[in-house]
Design an enzyme around this catalytic site. Structure first.
Site, short mmCIF file in Angstrom:
data_model
loop_
_atom_site.label_atom_id
_atom_site.label_comp_id
_atom_site.label_asym_id
_atom_site.label_seq_id
_atom_site.Cartn_x
_atom_site.Cartn_y
_atom_site.Cartn_z
N ARG A 214 -25.78 -24.57 39.89
CA ARG A 214 -25.01 -23.39 39.48
C ARG A 214 -23.58 -23.78 39.08
NH1 ARG A 214 -24.34 -18.57 43.78
NH2 ARG A 214 -22.61 -19.77 44.59
N LYS B 173 -28.76 -14.40 47.18
CA LYS B 173 -28.37 -13.02 47.56
C LYS B 173 -27.93 -12.21 46.35
CE LYS B 173 -25.15 -13.94 50.60
NZ LYS B 173 -25.10 -15.41 50.61
N ARG C 168 -18.24 -21.70 39.27
CA ARG C 168 -17.55 -21.03 40.37
C ARG C 168 -16.71 -22.05 41.11
NH1 ARG C 168 -20.88 -16.93 44.30
NH2 ARG C 168 -19.82 -18.11 45.92
N ARG D 172 -20.77 -11.35 58.44
CA ARG D 172 -20.86 -12.81 58.48
C ARG D 172 -20.41 -13.36 59.81
NH1 ARG D 172 -20.61 -13.83 52.65
NH2 ARG D 172 -20.64 -16.04 52.18
N ARG E 269 -19.09 -24.44 53.39
CA ARG E 269 -19.71 -23.10 53.45
C ARG E 269 -21.01 -23.14 54.24
NH1 ARG E 269 -19.95 -22.55 47.38
NH2 ARG E 269 -21.22 -20.69 47.63
P1 ADP Z 1 -21.85 -17.48 49.20
O1 ADP Z 1 -22.80 -16.72 50.06
O2 ADP Z 1 -22.49 -18.16 48.03
O3 ADP Z 1 -20.96 -18.45 49.96
P2 ADP Z 1 -20.15 -15.10 48.61
O4 ADP Z 1 -19.91 -14.71 47.20
O5 ADP Z 1 -20.89 -14.15 49.48
O6 ADP Z 1 -20.85 -16.51 48.48
O7 ADP Z 1 -18.74 -15.41 49.34
C1 ADP Z 1 -17.78 -16.27 48.78
C2 ADP Z 1 -16.62 -16.50 49.75
O8 ADP Z 1 -15.96 -15.25 50.05
C3 ADP Z 1 -17.00 -17.06 51.14
O9 ADP Z 1 -17.10 -18.46 51.16
C4 ADP Z 1 -15.82 -16.56 52.00
O10 ADP Z 1 -14.66 -17.35 51.80
C5 ADP Z 1 -15.54 -15.18 51.42
N1 ADP Z 1 -16.32 -14.10 52.10
C6 ADP Z 1 -17.32 -13.35 51.55
N2 ADP Z 1 -17.79 -12.46 52.43
C7 ADP Z 1 -17.09 -12.63 53.57
C8 ADP Z 1 -17.12 -12.02 54.86
N3 ADP Z 1 -17.98 -11.02 55.16
N4 ADP Z 1 -16.24 -12.46 55.81
C9 ADP Z 1 -15.36 -13.43 55.54
N5 ADP Z 1 -15.28 -14.07 54.34
C10 ADP Z 1 -16.13 -13.69 53.36
#
Ligand code: ADP
Length: 196
Positions: free
Chosen positions: A127, A13, A133, A88, A144
């Site tokens: 990664r 993404k 990260r 999400r 996740r």
């Molecule tokens: P990825 O898709 O690789 O898990 P992101 O960078 O989109 O990574 O998100 C990292 C973390 O941030 C998620 O695991 C969650 O804890 C939090 N997060 C991101 N977007 C949301 C959302 N829309 N609602 C709730 N938590 C979120």
């Protein structure tokens, strides 16, 4: 142009977002980036966010919706934006839907980046060694993935039933995937303009 980009952790993404916002000239609204910034605050709220990210759990819908609504009210978003990492959950999807309706905005595309599970895990572990990260550890990755399957994947049906879902095979080089994304978006845009 309003685009929502969806996909499991590791589906690319972030990479595709950069290309899409440059191509369409729209702001990039990444909830992951916003939360990684917010967790640095030396406050209780900052610590709570860090705890969620590090354990692979979602932060509260209320927090996300407050952050996103605030960003969407910026003048830069009046002509559109790319939402990356949101919605999400069903609550987030419904509240965004209401917000768009209130603002009289049309959601154009929901792009879903599709990658088999084994490839996702391989990418995230790779990664981890490059970017370091904090949430790319084996335990957090599996949490996740589980959260994605349980809370986010059901949204694909929500958008599919509205004719907005564009599923793209996201295995291949970033450039190849981007070409597929664009061809899917352009095909749908042309389809809808001939219908109108
Ligand atoms: P990825 O898709 O690789 O898990 P992101 O960078 O989109 O990574 O998100 C990292 C973390 O941030 C998620 O695991 C969650 O804890 C939090 N997060 C991101 N977007 C949301 C959302 N829309 N609602 C709730 N938590 C979120």
């Amino acid at each position: 142009m309003i685009i929502i980009l969806m996909g499991a952790p590791g589906s690319g993404k972030g990479t595709q977002s950069k290309r899409l916002v440059e191509y369409f000239g729209i702001p990039h609204l990444s909830t992951g980036d916003m939360l990684r910034e917010a967790q640095k605050q030396p406050t209780e709220a900052g610590r709570k966010i860090a705890a969620c990210i590090d354990s692979g759990r979602l932060v509260s819908d209320e927090l996300i919706l407050t952050l996103v609504e605030e960003r969407l009210s910026h003048p830069a978003c009046q002509l559109g934006c790319l939402l990356d990492g949101v919605p999400r959950t069903t609550v987030q999807a419904e509240r965004l839907d209401e917000l768009f309706r209130r603002k009289n905005w049309t959601l154009d595309h929901v792009i879903a980046l599709c990658v088999p599970q084994a490839e996702l895990v391989r990418r995230l572990l790779a990664r981890a060694t490059v970017e370091g990260r904090a949430d790319d550890t084996p335990d957090t990755i599996s949490q996740r993935m589980e959260v994605y399957q349980r809370q986010t994947a059901p949204l694909l049906d929500f958008f599919r039933s509205r004719g907005l879902l564009r599923e793209v095979d996201a295995v291949g080089s970033p450039d190849d995937v981007f070409r597929r994304v664009l061809s899917m978006v352009n095909q749908q845009t042309q389809g809808s303009s001939t219908r109108n």
